[in-house]
Each structure stands twice: as structure tokens, then as C-alpha cells.
Design a protein around this motif. Structure first.
Motif, short mmCIF file in Angstrom:
data_model
loop_
_atom_site.label_atom_id
_atom_site.label_comp_id
_atom_site.label_asym_id
_atom_site.label_seq_id
_atom_site.Cartn_x
_atom_site.Cartn_y
_atom_site.Cartn_z
N VAL A 145 0.92 -1.24 0.01
CA VAL A 145 -0.02 0.15 0.13
C VAL A 145 0.62 1.37 0.07
O VAL A 145 0.72 2.10 -0.84
N PRO A 146 1.70 1.37 0.92
CA PRO A 146 2.58 2.69 0.97
C PRO A 146 3.45 2.81 -0.58
O PRO A 146 3.41 4.16 -0.89
N PHE A 147 3.98 2.07 -1.12
CA PHE A 147 4.76 2.10 -2.35
C PHE A 147 3.64 2.48 -3.52
O PHE A 147 3.74 3.42 -4.44
N GLN A 148 2.52 1.83 -3.42
CA GLN A 148 1.50 2.28 -4.43
C GLN A 148 0.91 3.55 -4.33
O GLN A 148 0.69 4.22 -5.24
N GLN A 149 0.73 3.97 -3.02
CA GLN A 149 0.29 5.56 -2.63
C GLN A 149 1.55 6.37 -3.33
O GLN A 149 1.23 7.33 -3.84
N ILE A 150 2.75 6.02 -3.32
CA ILE A 150 3.87 6.99 -3.60
C ILE A 150 3.80 7.02 -5.02
O ILE A 150 3.93 8.02 -5.70
N LEU A 151 3.51 5.94 -5.80
CA LEU A 151 3.52 5.88 -7.22
C LEU A 151 2.38 6.80 -7.70
O LEU A 151 2.33 7.56 -8.84
N GLN A 152 1.18 6.59 -6.93
CA GLN A 152 -0.26 7.28 -7.48
C GLN A 152 0.32 8.91 -7.15
O GLN A 152 -0.43 9.72 -7.89
N LEU A 153 0.69 9.10 -5.87
CA LEU A 153 1.04 10.52 -5.75
C LEU A 153 1.83 11.33 -6.91
O LEU A 153 1.75 12.33 -7.29
N ILE A 154 2.89 10.36 -7.36
CA ILE A 154 3.87 10.78 -8.47
C ILE A 154 3.29 11.08 -9.79
O ILE A 154 3.01 11.92 -10.43
N ALA A 155 2.24 10.20 -10.00
CA ALA A 155 1.50 10.27 -11.23
C ALA A 155 0.54 11.48 -10.92
O ALA A 155 0.47 12.09 -12.12
#
Length: 228
Positions: A81-91
Motif C-alpha cells: 500500500v505505501p509504495f502504491q500510494q507513492i506511485l499514485q502521488l507521483i502520477a
């Protein structure tokens, strides 16, 4: 998850002002690269334009699958979840930068496109071999190479493709994005002069840019509330 595909489709539609400005010359050139008899037939000309764009979207899907698979691998080796959040925030942040670029307010995306020029320099000689199109296969192959033209709009969607969940999902997201760009570029092939002027209208650019910024903010909101 369906919302991510809707967002990609909307970005493709709203980003049309960038597509028309950046690819307008290419589309116009393709219009005149086919046989003169084809140019006199509206339907045949439209069909050639369609094959150009299907080739372009095919490239998007291939790269989308690669980025989707890469995102899945990165998520699998980290706390999901945290890493997916980071990717989505970057997007989301990248999409906001894209919206500011479309609106003519901030041009950071230009630097990203400059990096892509390194790839395009290697592909350009191959593209020249298909400059004179004689059949639909050549039109599709030209479009396939055209899909690698440096484009901040495409790059922002590839960041989002990393959050899609896998190779198939990444390809599907880029398909949705490509279909969103299709109406503008197909119309551009037939009404080049009118749509080029339309794409340069400051009001049109402002509306498109603001809309993409809003979509970027929405992606950030979804990322922040991913664990909710």
C-alpha cells in the motif's frame, strides 16, 4: 479501479490541444504522403489516418504493458500500500505539471520531453523509410514509430500505468488514453488548418490545462485515501 481508465481517456481528450500543436505537422505531412488518388477520397484518406493512429496507440499499449509490469514488480518487493500510494502521488503530481504545461503556465514537462529526444533520434531514420505510404500496413508501421515521439502527455500516462496493477492493466490504460487522443488527431488529418488555430487559442488551452490539473488533484486525493 475503473476510474483510472476514465481519467486516462479524459486526459487524452483534454490533451488534444497539445497533440494538435505537437503532432499537427506530422499529421499534415502524413495526409500528403499517400497517393494523390487517396487524397481525393475522403473515406480512403480517413482510413489511412485511422491506421496511422492505430499504430501509434499500439506503441502506447506496448510501453504501457512494460510500465505496468514494472510497477507491479516494484510494489511486490515493497510494502504494497505505501509504495502504491507513492506511485499514485507521483502520477498525480506529474499530471498537475502536465495541466500547467497545457495551460501555458509552467513548462517543466519540456525538460522531460528533451530526454525522450535521445530515443527519437535513433528511431527517426527508420521513420523516414516509411514516409511515402503505399498501403495500410505501411501506415500502421509509420504510426508504430510515431508513437515513440517524445511527448510529456504520454510520459505522464506511463507514470499512471505503473499504478494500474500489471502489464495487461497498463496496456489497457494506455489504450484508453490513446482512444482519448484519437478524435482530435483524426479530425486534424482532415481539417488541419482549422484545428491548429483552435488548439492555439489561449482560452482553449486554459480550460484544458485547468481540467487536467483538477484530474491530477483527484489522483492525489485517491492516493492519500488509498488505505481508508
Amino acid at each position: 479501479m475503473e476510474s483510472i481508465y476514465i481519467t486516462a481517456l479524459l486526459v487524452g481528450l483534454l490533451g488534444g490541444v497539445h497533440c494538435l500543436g505537437m503532432c499537427g505537422g506530422i499529421v499534415g505531412g502524413l495526409t500528403f504522403s499517400v497517393d494523390a488518388k487517396v487524397q481525393l477520397s475522403w473515406w480512403r484518406m480517413f482510413s489511412y489516418q485511422l491506421f496511422y493512429n492505430l499504430g501509434r496507440i499500439s506503441s502506447y499499449m506496448v510501453v504501457g504493458a512494460i510500465f505496468g509490469a514494472l510497477g507491479m514488480v516494484l510494489v511486490s518487493i515493497q510494502s504494497v500500500v505505501p509504495f502504491q500510494q507513492i506511485l499514485q502521488l507521483i502520477a498525480g503530481l506529474f499530471m498537475i505539471a502536465l495541466g500547467l504545461y497545457l495551460g501555458g503556465w509552467w513548462f517543466l514537462i519540456n525538460r522531460v520531453e528533451a530526454v525522450g529526444q535521445l530515443i527519437w533520434q535513433r528511431l527517426a531514420p527508420f521513420a523516414e523509410r516509411f514516409a511515402q505510404v503505399r498501403n495500410y500496413r505501411q501506415a500502421w508501421l509509420y504510426g508504430l514509430l510515431w508513437g515513440w515521439l517524445p511527448c510529456g502527455l504520454v510520459y505522464s500516462m506511463l507514470i499512471m500505468a505503473m499504478t494500474a496493477g500489471g502489464a495487461i492493466e497498463g496496456a489497457a490504460l494506455m489504450l484508453a488514453f490513446g482512444l482519448g487522443t484519437l478524435p482530435n488527431l483524426l479530425l486534424m488529418g482532415s481539417f488541419a488548418f482549422y484545428f491548429t488555430r483552435w488548439s492555439r487559442n489561449p482560452k482553449v488551452k486554459s480550460v484544458a490545462g485547468s481540467s487536467v490539473v483538477i484530474l491530477g488533484c483527484w489522483q492525489i486525493y485517491l492516493a492519500v485515501n488509498l488505505t481508508a
